[in-house]
Design an enzyme around this catalytic site. Structure first.
Site, PDB file in Angstrom:
ATOM      1  N   ASN A   9      91.306 -46.587   8.294  1.00 31.12           N
ATOM      2  CA  ASN A   9      90.424 -45.495   7.875  1.00 31.12           C
ATOM      3  C   ASN A   9      90.825 -44.255   8.672  1.00 31.12           C
ATOM      4  O   ASN A   9      90.464 -44.116   9.834  1.00 31.12           O
ATOM      5  CB  ASN A   9      88.958 -45.873   8.156  1.00 31.12           C
ATOM      6  CG  ASN A   9      88.008 -44.756   7.772  1.00 31.12           C
ATOM      7  OD1 ASN A   9      88.411 -43.740   7.194  1.00 31.12           O
ATOM      8  ND2 ASN A   9      86.730 -44.936   8.083  1.00 31.12           N
ATOM      9  N   LYS A  11      89.839 -41.351   8.252  1.00 26.98           N
ATOM     10  CA  LYS A  11      88.722 -40.388   8.338  1.00 26.98           C
ATOM     11  C   LYS A  11      89.231 -38.986   7.989  1.00 26.98           C
ATOM     12  O   LYS A  11      90.132 -38.844   7.172  1.00 26.98           O
ATOM     13  CB  LYS A  11      88.043 -40.477   9.706  1.00 26.98           C
ATOM     14  CG  LYS A  11      87.636 -41.925  10.044  1.00 26.98           C
ATOM     15  CD  LYS A  11      86.712 -42.051  11.209  1.00 26.98           C
ATOM     16  CE  LYS A  11      86.360 -43.513  11.438  1.00 26.98           C
ATOM     17  NZ  LYS A  11      85.393 -43.716  12.513  1.00 26.98           N
ATOM     18  N   HIS A  97      80.111 -46.239   4.803  1.00 27.44           N
ATOM     19  CA  HIS A  97      80.460 -46.099   6.223  1.00 27.44           C
ATOM     20  C   HIS A  97      79.293 -45.450   6.955  1.00 27.44           C
ATOM     21  O   HIS A  97      78.595 -44.604   6.385  1.00 27.44           O
ATOM     22  CB  HIS A  97      81.737 -45.243   6.355  1.00 27.44           C
ATOM     23  CG  HIS A  97      82.311 -45.313   7.739  1.00 27.44           C
ATOM     24  ND1 HIS A  97      81.776 -44.629   8.797  1.00 27.44           N
ATOM     25  CD2 HIS A  97      83.363 -46.009   8.237  1.00 27.44           C
ATOM     26  CE1 HIS A  97      82.481 -44.905   9.888  1.00 27.44           C
ATOM     27  NE2 HIS A  97      83.447 -45.742   9.574  1.00 27.44           N
ATOM     28  N   GLU A  99      79.229 -43.213   9.019  1.00 19.83           N
ATOM     29  CA  GLU A  99      79.341 -41.747   9.073  1.00 19.83           C
ATOM     30  C   GLU A  99      78.854 -41.119   7.770  1.00 19.83           C
ATOM     31  O   GLU A  99      78.497 -39.935   7.743  1.00 19.83           O
ATOM     32  CB  GLU A  99      80.794 -41.366   9.396  1.00 19.83           C
ATOM     33  CG  GLU A  99      81.120 -41.680  10.858  1.00 19.83           C
ATOM     34  CD  GLU A  99      82.573 -41.981  11.142  1.00 19.83           C
ATOM     35  OE1 GLU A  99      83.441 -41.717  10.296  1.00 19.83           O
ATOM     36  OE2 GLU A  99      82.838 -42.537  12.236  1.00 19.83           O
ATOM     37  N   GLU A 165      80.522 -52.983  11.162  1.00 18.38           N
ATOM     38  CA  GLU A 165      80.902 -51.965  12.141  1.00 18.38           C
ATOM     39  C   GLU A 165      79.663 -51.541  12.918  1.00 18.38           C
ATOM     40  O   GLU A 165      78.899 -50.673  12.453  1.00 18.38           O
ATOM     41  CB  GLU A 165      81.484 -50.730  11.442  1.00 18.38           C
ATOM     42  CG  GLU A 165      82.752 -50.993  10.671  1.00 18.38           C
ATOM     43  CD  GLU A 165      83.575 -49.714  10.504  1.00 18.38           C
ATOM     44  OE1 GLU A 165      84.734 -49.715  10.921  1.00 18.38           O
ATOM     45  OE2 GLU A 165      83.047 -48.715   9.981  1.00 18.38           O
ATOM     46  N   GLY A 171      84.509 -45.491  17.666  1.00 18.45           N
ATOM     47  CA  GLY A 171      85.074 -44.344  18.371  1.00 18.45           C
ATOM     48  C   GLY A 171      84.630 -44.219  19.816  1.00 18.45           C
ATOM     49  O   GLY A 171      84.812 -43.186  20.445  1.00 18.45           O
ATOM     50  N   SER A 211      86.374 -49.615  17.468  1.00 12.14           N
ATOM     51  CA  SER A 211      87.260 -49.620  18.633  1.00 12.14           C
ATOM     52  C   SER A 211      88.242 -50.791  18.638  1.00 12.14           C
ATOM     53  O   SER A 211      88.548 -51.363  19.688  1.00 12.14           O
ATOM     54  CB  SER A 211      86.448 -49.589  19.937  1.00 12.14           C
ATOM     55  OG  SER A 211      85.688 -48.398  20.025  1.00 12.14           O
TER      56      SER A 211
HETATM   57  P1  13P Z   1      87.360 -46.588  15.554  1.00 12.20           P
HETATM   58  O1  13P Z   1      88.411 -47.640  15.337  1.00 12.20           O
HETATM   59  O2  13P Z   1      87.940 -45.244  15.876  1.00 12.20           O
HETATM   60  O3  13P Z   1      86.298 -47.039  16.517  1.00 12.20           O
HETATM   61  O4  13P Z   1      86.620 -46.378  14.136  1.00 12.20           O
HETATM   62  C1  13P Z   1      86.129 -47.479  13.478  1.00 12.20           C
HETATM   63  C2  13P Z   1      85.717 -47.058  12.129  1.00 12.20           C
HETATM   64  O5  13P Z   1      84.753 -46.336  11.951  1.00 12.20           O
HETATM   65  C3  13P Z   1      86.543 -47.514  10.993  1.00 12.20           C
HETATM   66  O6  13P Z   1      85.898 -47.290   9.785  1.00 12.20           O
END
Ligand code: 13P
Length: 249
Positions: A9, A11, A97, A99, A165, A171, A211
């Protein structure tokens, strides 16, 4: 029986040239002599789907979207329709997601509608769920997961991937413990069994995200009911993403 799926991803990161170079590096690895024995999908920002799809070429690395609208077309400025993603060569799309749930107010019902729109377009939705830090601290993690499974999983259990997640692990460098991941994934599998029956539930791939890095991927991917990873930050560096793919059991 469930083939490992490693999903990148990206993003809202990357310009066109970076994205093309990254996609080419990932695709080169997947087709190379040391190709990992897993499925790989790369989900770039929507405007980069075409150049990234071209860079991936006809190789084994699949293309995916990061979101889609619940409607197939219409007056929805700025949104992306699932049939368009399919038309551009996508096979997967991430929906729900955290986010998007947090930053765009998406409810479980919205996520389910998007997942169903994705399936109707011939895509496999990767439905994300996971608790916040406050919910885990309050001992509500499994209840939140259960509510999200009940509310956001589509009616059809075929062509479906789920990604657990935990929001506090995204992150942050904080990874859920193996015990917590195993417990959450076991719970998700059990709830899917109630929805679709045990045989169909056993075919659904459950990814862990939050992460995931080269140094923790093997341990996470070895856990029961963990069938892959949804990778954010580490998917932006070809070497790190390759190492995660190679950690596939
Ligand atoms: P990170 O791997 O940066 O923690 O992000 C995970 C994520 O949100 C994948 O969709």
């Amino acid at each position: 029986m469930r083939r490992t799926l490693i999903a990148a991803n990206w993003k809202m990161n990357g310009l066109r040239d970076d994205a093309i170079a990254l996609a080419a590096a990932v695709a080169g690895h997947a087709g190379g002599a040391a190709a990992p024995d897993c499925d790989i999908v790369v989900c770039p920002p929507a405007p980069l789907l075409v150049p990234v799809g071209e860079a991936l070429g006809a190789g084994p690395v699949a293309l995916g979207g990061q979101d889609c609208h619940a409607e197939a077309s219409g007056a929805f400025t700025g949104d992306t329709a699932a049939p368009l993603l399919a038309d551009l060569g996508c096979r997967f799309v991430i929906v729900g997601h955290s986010e998007r749930r947090q930053g765009h107010g998406e409810s479980d019902a919205t996520v389910r509608a998007k997942a169903q729109a994705a399936q109707a377009a011939g895509l496999t939705p990767i439905v994300c769920l996971g608790e916040t830090e406050a919910e885990r601290a309050a001992g509500e993690a499994l209840a939140v997961i259960e509510r999200q499974v009940a509310g956001s999983v589509p009616e059809r259990g075929d062509a479906l991937v789920l990604a657990y997640e935990p929001v506090w692990a995204i992150g942050t460098g904080k990874v859920a413990t193996p015990e917590d991941v195993a417990e959450a994934h076991g719970h998700i599998r059990a709830r899917l069994g109630v929805l679709f029956g045990p045989e169909a539930a056993a075919r659904i791939r459950l990814l862990y995200g939050g992460s995931v890095k080269p140094d923790n991927a093997a341990g996470l991917l070895a856990l029961a009911d963990v069938d892959g990873a949804l990778v954010g930050g580490a998917s932006l560096k070809a070497e790190e993403f390759r190492a995660i793919c190679r950690a596939s059991p």
